[in-house]
Scaffold this motif. Structure first.
Motif, PDB file in Angstrom:
ATOM      1  N   ILE A 199       0.837  -1.201   0.000  1.00 59.95           N
ATOM      2  CA  ILE A 199       0.000   0.000   0.000  1.00 59.95           C
ATOM      3  C   ILE A 199       0.875   1.256   0.000  1.00 59.95           C
ATOM      4  N   ALA A 200       1.959   1.224   0.753  1.00 56.64           N
ATOM      5  CA  ALA A 200       2.872   2.375   0.803  1.00 56.64           C
ATOM      6  C   ALA A 200       3.428   2.686  -0.583  1.00 56.64           C
ATOM      7  N   ARG A 201       3.815   1.661  -1.293  1.00 58.39           N
ATOM      8  CA  ARG A 201       4.329   1.864  -2.654  1.00 58.39           C
ATOM      9  C   ARG A 201       3.253   2.483  -3.545  1.00 58.39           C
ATOM     10  N   GLU A 202       2.013   2.038  -3.398  1.00 62.93           N
ATOM     11  CA  GLU A 202       0.906   2.607  -4.172  1.00 62.93           C
ATOM     12  C   GLU A 202       0.718   4.093  -3.877  1.00 62.93           C
ATOM     13  N   HIS A 203       1.047   4.505  -2.663  1.00 61.81           N
ATOM     14  CA  HIS A 203       0.905   5.910  -2.264  1.00 61.81           C
ATOM     15  C   HIS A 203       2.186   6.713  -2.508  1.00 61.81           C
ATOM     16  N   GLY A 204       3.152   6.119  -3.175  1.00 66.33           N
ATOM     17  CA  GLY A 204       4.342   6.855  -3.572  1.00 66.33           C
ATOM     18  C   GLY A 204       5.450   6.940  -2.541  1.00 66.33           C
ATOM     19  N   VAL A 205       5.398   6.136  -1.486  1.00 62.65           N
ATOM     20  CA  VAL A 205       6.502   6.121  -0.525  1.00 62.65           C
ATOM     21  C   VAL A 205       7.719   5.543  -1.237  1.00 62.65           C
ATOM     22  N   SER A 206       8.853   6.206  -1.095  1.00 59.09           N
ATOM     23  CA  SER A 206      10.055   5.784  -1.818  1.00 59.09           C
ATOM     24  C   SER A 206      10.638   4.492  -1.250  1.00 59.09           C
ATOM     25  N   GLU A 207      11.301   3.765  -2.117  1.00 56.18           N
ATOM     26  CA  GLU A 207      11.978   2.533  -1.686  1.00 56.18           C
ATOM     27  C   GLU A 207      13.027   2.848  -0.629  1.00 56.18           C
ATOM     28  N   LEU A 266      14.949   2.050   4.811  1.00 56.31           N
ATOM     29  CA  LEU A 266      15.626   2.587   5.999  1.00 56.31           C
ATOM     30  C   LEU A 266      14.699   2.819   7.190  1.00 56.31           C
ATOM     31  N   LEU A 267      13.452   2.430   7.067  1.00 56.31           N
ATOM     32  CA  LEU A 267      12.479   2.739   8.115  1.00 56.31           C
ATOM     33  C   LEU A 267      12.858   2.177   9.480  1.00 56.31           C
ATOM     34  N   ALA A 268      13.423   1.006   9.529  1.00 55.74           N
ATOM     35  CA  ALA A 268      13.799   0.415  10.823  1.00 55.74           C
ATOM     36  C   ALA A 268      14.903   1.220  11.510  1.00 55.74           C
ATOM     37  N   ALA A 269      15.629   2.023  10.740  1.00 57.42           N
ATOM     38  CA  ALA A 269      16.714   2.846  11.284  1.00 57.42           C
ATOM     39  C   ALA A 269      16.467   4.323  10.975  1.00 57.42           C
ATOM     40  N   TRP A 270      15.226   4.747  11.006  1.00 55.68           N
ATOM     41  CA  TRP A 270      14.859   6.110  10.598  1.00 55.68           C
ATOM     42  C   TRP A 270      15.598   7.188  11.378  1.00 55.68           C
ATOM     43  N   GLU A 271      15.898   6.945  12.646  1.00 56.51           N
ATOM     44  CA  GLU A 271      16.579   7.965  13.452  1.00 56.51           C
ATOM     45  C   GLU A 271      17.975   8.288  12.924  1.00 56.51           C
ATOM     46  N   GLU A 272      18.638   7.293  12.360  1.00 57.90           N
ATOM     47  CA  GLU A 272      19.985   7.490  11.825  1.00 57.90           C
ATOM     48  C   GLU A 272      19.981   7.912  10.364  1.00 57.90           C
ATOM     49  N   ALA A 273      18.841   7.865   9.722  1.00 52.83           N
ATOM     50  CA  ALA A 273      18.743   8.124   8.279  1.00 52.83           C
ATOM     51  C   ALA A 273      18.506   9.617   8.024  1.00 52.83           C
ATOM     52  N   GLU A 274      19.516  10.416   8.303  1.00 49.75           N
ATOM     53  CA  GLU A 274      19.427  11.872   8.097  1.00 49.75           C
ATOM     54  C   GLU A 274      19.101  12.190   6.653  1.00 49.75           C
TER      55      GLU A 274
END
Length: 147
Positions: A55-63, A68-76
């Protein structure tokens, strides 16, 4: 009720209604999917991850954001301030073993979302946590989602 019968229909309709209302009220389908995916990662819900990644891909969320979602805090630079505030609140509401949602996490989210959006964001986190617990408890495998 067998494991394949996930929920009583009335309970399922109620959870679905909460999810849909919260997503609509948040007003950002891509952000809503990031939130539900992050909670599902924390709760180890393969069914919900499988469904919401599509569903996220259908809504245009980038790969890149999905990777990197599991490490979002470090993904500046990968997530904007609003997304980071939503993800921090998602984690704080999902993982309550350390106590209450920290005041600074709530305050940061409150700066990014108006009162209604914040209520819907919290409602969305509550809804996906409910779904995650149902699917994990019933050991529902990924792949059975029907839109």
């Amino acid at each position: 009720m067998s494991r394949t019968e996930v929920l009583d229909r009335e309970v399922g309709r109620a959870l679905s209604a909460l999810s849909a209302t919260a997503k609509r009220g948040l007003g950002d389908p891509a952000l809503a999917e990031l939130v539900v995916i992050r909670a599902s990662q924390l709760n180890h819900c393969a069914f919900c991850l499988d469904m919401h990644l599509g569903i996220a891909r259908e809504h245009g969320v980038s790969e890149k954001q999905l990777d990197l979602l599991a490490a979002w805090e470090e993904a500046e630079g990968v997530y904007d301030e609003r997304e980071r505030a939503a993800l921090a609140l998602t984690e704080a509401v999902t993982v309550l073993t350390d106590g209450f949602v920290p005041d600074e996490v709530y305050a940061t989210a409150a700066k990014q979302f108006d009162d209604g959006q914040l209520a819907h964001l919290i409602g969305l986190v509550v809804a996906i946590n409910n779904w995650n617990r149902v699917m994990v408890a019933r050991r529902i495998p990924p792949g059975g989602h029907r839109p």
